[in-house]
Scaffold this active site. Sequence first.
Site, short mmCIF file in Angstrom:
data_model
loop_
_atom_site.label_atom_id
_atom_site.label_comp_id
_atom_site.label_asym_id
_atom_site.label_seq_id
_atom_site.Cartn_x
_atom_site.Cartn_y
_atom_site.Cartn_z
CG PHE A 139 -1.83 1.25 1.19
CD1 PHE A 139 -3.01 1.23 0.47
CD2 PHE A 139 -1.47 2.42 1.85
CE1 PHE A 139 -3.83 2.36 0.41
CE2 PHE A 139 -2.28 3.55 1.80
CZ PHE A 139 -3.46 3.51 1.08
CG ASP A 186 5.78 3.82 1.75
OD1 ASP A 186 5.81 4.47 2.82
OD2 ASP A 186 4.76 3.75 1.03
CE LYS A 238 -0.87 5.80 7.56
NZ LYS A 238 -0.47 5.21 6.28
C1 LIG Z 1 -0.75 5.45 4.93
C2 LIG Z 1 0.31 5.05 3.98
C3 LIG Z 1 0.53 5.79 2.80
C4 LIG Z 1 -0.37 6.93 2.38
O1 LIG Z 1 -0.31 8.01 3.24
P1 LIG Z 1 -1.49 9.12 3.17
O2 LIG Z 1 -1.01 10.18 4.12
O3 LIG Z 1 -2.74 8.44 3.57
O4 LIG Z 1 -1.55 9.62 1.78
C5 LIG Z 1 1.59 5.42 2.00
N1 LIG Z 1 2.39 4.39 2.32
C6 LIG Z 1 2.20 3.65 3.43
C7 LIG Z 1 3.13 2.54 3.75
C8 LIG Z 1 1.15 3.96 4.30
O5 LIG Z 1 0.94 3.22 5.39
#
Ligand SMILES: *Cc1c(COP(=O)(O)O)cnc(C)c1O
Length: 392
Positions: free
Chosen positions: A131, A216, A245
């Site tokens: 994700f 990521d 986050k």
């Molecule tokens: C939550 C998340 C995103 C997206 O972040 P948003 O602030 O919701 O756009 C991208 N990568 C990972 C691994 C995430 O957990």
Amino acid sequence: MIDWMAKYGATLANTFGSPRRVLARGEGTHVWDVEGRCYTDFLSGIAVNVLGHCHAAVLGAVSAQLGTLDHVSNFFASVPQIQLAERLAGLVGATPVRVFLTNSGTEANEAGFKLARLTGRKRIVAMEGAFHGRTLGALALTWTAKYREPFEPLPGGVEFIPFGDFGALAAAVDETVAAVVVEPVQGENGVIPAPDGYLAAARAACDAAGALLWVDEVQTGLGRCGEWLVSVADGVIPDIVTLAKGLGNGFPVGACLAVGPAADLFTPGSHGTTFGGNPVAAAAALAVLDTLRDEGLVAAANAKGLRLSEAVLALGNPGIVGVRGRGLLRGIVLADPIAPAVNDALLARGWIANAPRPNVIRVAPPLIVAEDELVAFADALGEAVEEVRNAG
Ligand SMILES: *Cc1c(COP(=O)(O)O)cnc(C)c1O
């Protein structure tokens, strides 16, 4: 009494389904709904509120900055913006690092995607189960078909390989690959950690092929998993790191770090943002980084995560088969696909968690969580699992 749920249903975009509650107030690990009921927040707005709700350091920093300098365009710089970039760069343990500041995780990943494209190579290797966000570039890297397919065609050149499969990794990465993008722990996929040595293997494959390793850490970074950066703690220096986050403790801020030769890929005009790097968001993030450091919360997340895991396993509940994850990002694996019902039973007992998979309860409590709250959560989870299994 105003029916906020009905108003929500009538006016908000129907992207999230029905909200579980309408919340009015937060403090530390607790939030209260509009009817005055209190909940202990073991999800932290999905791994966001690392310092809990309404932390004094963030409140003070944001208020002071908002009264000093609120916003400037990127024709100008601000001191908090520069300080934040320096602090984030310092987490990597290599130089040079150049930081592109954003307002969200998906935007950080859009920046990463553009860096990958600027290598001149077209292919990006992503992971099954991944994700990376909901904007079209990040979505192209996201595995879940129901998120992606309605919006095709998405940016092309993305291939998915099985997450954690060393052979597939070696086979996929050659001189045509621009970047490999990987999460150290797949949070949205149900808290699935990469196997030991997987990030190092990805680093080696990228080195051999001249490809970028892009990690990521939007969900895993900044203490959530007991490390500032999981990749660096595991001995791997990525070419691209994306963060968001936990960074602002709820104030919207994210970052894309480009390391080494990748730091030179962006040039004037190649990317931009109006709000990214604004002084108030930067001040919030600096307050978070200072507090995490000064209170030793990053290392403490490891001990607390182990305590939580121990307390859950000590229940000996036949409905719970295991606990996985790192630090305070944990997935509790259930014997049956009853996680949504268990999650509801937890809420009824005053606990906020979530069910990213039919058989997984995810918890990501604030890093300030107390040990007795970890134990109390485990007890509530045991009761919730028992209740749902007895009803079924
Ligand atoms: C939550 C998340 C995103 C997206 O972040 P948003 O602030 O919701 O756009 C991208 N990568 C990972 C691994 C995430 O957990």
